[in-house]
Design an enzyme around this catalytic site. Structure first.
Site, mmCIF file in Angstrom:
data_model
loop_
_atom_site.group_PDB
_atom_site.id
_atom_site.type_symbol
_atom_site.label_atom_id
_atom_site.label_comp_id
_atom_site.label_asym_id
_atom_site.label_seq_id
_atom_site.Cartn_x
_atom_site.Cartn_y
_atom_site.Cartn_z
ATOM 1 N N LYS A 1 2.061 -6.982 -7.029
ATOM 2 C CA LYS A 1 3.422 -5.662 -7.871
ATOM 3 C C LYS A 1 4.391 -6.696 -7.701
ATOM 4 O O LYS A 1 5.005 -6.708 -6.668
ATOM 5 C CB LYS A 1 3.476 -4.208 -7.201
ATOM 6 C CG LYS A 1 1.802 -4.122 -7.557
ATOM 7 C CD LYS A 1 1.191 -2.405 -7.473
ATOM 8 C CE LYS A 1 -0.595 -2.690 -7.153
ATOM 9 N NZ LYS A 1 -0.850 -2.339 -5.758
ATOM 10 N N LEU B 1 -12.429 13.730 -3.376
ATOM 11 C CA LEU B 1 -13.365 13.893 -4.143
ATOM 12 C C LEU B 1 -14.184 12.874 -3.574
ATOM 13 O O LEU B 1 -15.333 12.300 -3.452
ATOM 14 C CB LEU B 1 -13.641 12.566 -5.421
ATOM 15 C CG LEU B 1 -12.825 13.942 -6.641
ATOM 16 C CD1 LEU B 1 -12.825 12.563 -7.713
ATOM 17 C CD2 LEU B 1 -13.639 14.818 -6.826
ATOM 18 N N ALA B 2 -13.736 12.140 -2.145
ATOM 19 C CA ALA B 2 -14.534 11.704 -1.357
ATOM 20 C C ALA B 2 -15.278 12.611 -0.114
ATOM 21 O O ALA B 2 -15.911 12.189 0.666
ATOM 22 C CB ALA B 2 -14.084 10.394 0.166
ATOM 23 N N ASP C 1 -6.461 -5.787 -4.597
ATOM 24 C CA ASP C 1 -5.212 -5.500 -5.360
ATOM 25 C C ASP C 1 -4.445 -4.998 -4.144
ATOM 26 O O ASP C 1 -4.657 -4.836 -2.741
ATOM 27 C CB ASP C 1 -5.636 -4.306 -5.758
ATOM 28 C CG ASP C 1 -3.785 -3.704 -6.020
ATOM 29 O OD1 ASP C 1 -3.443 -4.617 -6.939
ATOM 30 O OD2 ASP C 1 -3.611 -3.096 -6.094
ATOM 31 N N GLY D 1 -7.247 5.519 -6.784
ATOM 32 C CA GLY D 1 -7.043 6.674 -6.641
ATOM 33 C C GLY D 1 -8.560 7.322 -7.005
ATOM 34 O O GLY D 1 -8.743 8.633 -7.948
ATOM 35 N N ASN E 1 -8.893 10.513 -6.171
ATOM 36 C CA ASN E 1 -7.975 11.928 -6.057
ATOM 37 C C ASN E 1 -6.655 11.754 -4.585
ATOM 38 O O ASN E 1 -7.051 12.971 -4.443
ATOM 39 C CB ASN E 1 -8.574 12.996 -6.957
ATOM 40 C CG ASN E 1 -8.510 12.633 -8.661
ATOM 41 O OD1 ASN E 1 -9.489 12.683 -9.266
ATOM 42 N ND2 ASN E 1 -7.132 12.767 -9.919
ATOM 43 N N SER E 2 -7.171 10.558 -4.295
ATOM 44 C CA SER E 2 -6.077 10.988 -2.241
ATOM 45 C C SER E 2 -7.121 11.609 -1.827
ATOM 46 O O SER E 2 -6.978 11.972 -0.411
ATOM 47 C CB SER E 2 -5.237 11.966 -2.731
ATOM 48 O OG SER E 2 -4.577 10.825 -2.978
ATOM 49 N N GLY E 3 -8.435 11.509 -1.686
ATOM 50 C CA GLY E 3 -9.405 12.366 -0.975
ATOM 51 C C GLY E 3 -10.124 12.765 -1.098
ATOM 52 O O GLY E 3 -10.998 13.526 -0.764
ATOM 53 N N TYR F 1 2.752 -2.379 0.430
ATOM 54 C CA TYR F 1 1.789 -1.883 1.234
ATOM 55 C C TYR F 1 1.975 -1.818 2.525
ATOM 56 O O TYR F 1 1.845 -3.400 3.020
ATOM 57 C CB TYR F 1 -0.009 -2.054 0.606
ATOM 58 C CG TYR F 1 0.051 -1.748 -0.520
ATOM 59 C CD1 TYR F 1 1.240 -0.226 -1.249
ATOM 60 C CD2 TYR F 1 -1.094 -2.071 -1.504
ATOM 61 C CE1 TYR F 1 0.312 0.154 -2.340
ATOM 62 C CE2 TYR F 1 -1.287 -1.761 -2.496
ATOM 63 C CZ TYR F 1 -0.291 -0.431 -3.527
ATOM 64 O OH TYR F 1 -1.043 0.033 -4.596
#
Ligand SMILES: NC(=O)c1ccc[n+]([C@@H]2O[C@H](COP(=O)([O-])OP(=O)(O)OC[C@H]3O[C@@H](n4cnc5c(N)ncnc54)[C@H](OP(=O)(O)O)[C@@H]3O)[C@@H](O)[C@H]2O)c1
Length: 343
Positions: A83, A242-243, A54, A235, A238-240, A59
């Site tokens: 997109k 959860l990582a 994607d 995501g 969630n932008s970081g 980007y």
């Protein structure tokens, strides 16, 4: 070679690897990525069995599309999405790679929104030129909705509907120029709204169906099920947060900003449960959305070869069924959320 299972869209015969490559990072999101590293990253992702990539004009103001196209040219069997909704205009005053809109890209272009019929057609043609490819399989309407457009939402949404943006996508699909279309957004409501105007095939939903939040179960995912709309999950971290988890000295990100205290608290509970079962938080976050039957692929952003390998390890990480059962039992996920392995 690591293999990745494939899932087919409900409304088309496009088949995606259930872990795909999010190429926002290859547009130098937050930090520059060297050309050689970008190519090596994509090569590693494809070698690992990722057959879905994607990208978007946004980007890196075109940089990600250029890099993706250069690697995909001449290769078969890869499904590519990009997109529409932003057109890029050259500005000779732009020089260097200072951060603009989050990207450290040297591409001297500035975007303007255009969701009209002509805007969508030009956006698609511009993307083909930047990619240097003859075809894009999936087109998403990028960032339509109140989260991006606020007071301008009614106007931009009318451009997409009355102004013919969706009609342009229908024409491209009917002509066979693209295989599928939908929206690429960080919010649920606008997808429900758009479903009243067109038969969407697939929606790239970022951040709204994750281990941390499952609001999409209320209305969006049931509507997708009824209409056969497939979901690609962006995501997933969630932008970081959860990582990375919460136990770090550096910043903790949620939804493109500093994580608020209630989110940090929720993730601490998740971390405690992960500890009890010796499960890496990021592995649970990557695998959780794949349990939903509408989800065809989860696409983490891949900006280095190391991140590709790490993603494959997280994907293959064995997670005990007890972990998923406990997650539901203690109320850390919606009771209606399908869990991996049918737990
Ligand atoms: N509106 C839309 O259509 C839309 C919106 C958002 C995303 N997307 C798509 O989804 C893709 C993924 O986006 P995303 O928002 O989920 O971003 P992401 O790059 O997957 O993850 C967000 C953050 O998590 C960090 N992270 C990821 N894996 C990590 C790990 N194992 N350890 C530590 N940190 C880690 C990343 O750090 P690093 O930067 O160090 O990797 C990044 O800052 C994008 O590339 C794009 O293709 C589309």
């Amino acid at each position: 070679m690591d293999r990745i299972a494939q899932r087919t869209l409900v409304r088309s015969d496009l088949s995606l690897s259930e872990i795909g490559c999010g190429a926002a990072s290859l547009g130098n999101l937050y930090r520059p990525v060297a050309d050689a590293e970008a190519r090596a990253t994509l090569d590693a992702a494809l070698a690992a069995g990722m057959t879905y990539v994607d990208t978007a004009p946004r980007y890196g103001h075109g940089l990600s599309e250029r890099r993706v196209g250069d690697v995909l040219r001449g290769r078969d069997g890869i499904v590519l999405s990009s997109k529409v909704g932003r057109l890029f205009c050259a500005d000779p005053a732009l020089a260097g790679d200072a951060a603009r809109h989050g990207f450290r890209s040297p591409m001297p272009f500035e975007a303007r929104y255009d969701y009209s019929y002509d805007g969508v057609m030009r956006s698609w043609e511009d993307s083909l030129q930047r990619l240097g490819l003859g075809r894009i399989d999936i087109l998403y309407v990028h960032d339509i909705g109140g989260m991006t457009h606020a007071d301008e939402h009614d106007r931009t949404f009318a451009e997409l509907t009355k102004g013919g943006g969706l009609r342009a996508l229908e024409v491209l699909r009917a002509d066979g120029a693209i295989g599928a279309f939908g929206l690429g957004v960080n919010e649920c409501d606008v997808v429900l709204q758009a479903m009243n105007y067109a038969d969407l095939d697939v929606v790239l939903l970022a951040g709204r169906y994750t281990l941390l939040e499952q609001g999409a179960l209320d209305a969006l995912l049931p509507a997708c099920e009824r209409r056969g709309v497939s979901i690609v999950v962006g995501g997933a971290y969630n932008s970081g947060i959860l990582a990375t988890g919460t136990r770090r000295d550096g910043p903790i990100y949620y939804d493109y900003g500093a994580a608020p205290p209630d989110i940090v608290d929720h993730v601490r509970w998740l971390e405690a449960l992960c500890d009890r079962h010796a499960v890496p938080l990021a592995a649970a976050a990557l695998q959780f959305p794949l349990a939903h039957p509408q989800v065809v692929s989860v696409i983490p952003g891949l900006g280095s070869v190391g991140r590709v390998q790490q993603t494959m390890d997280l994907y293959h990480q064995a997670i005990p069924a007890d972990f998923w059962r406990d997650l539901r039992a203690v109320g850390l996920v919606d009771v209606a959320a399908p869990l991996p392995g049918g737990a």
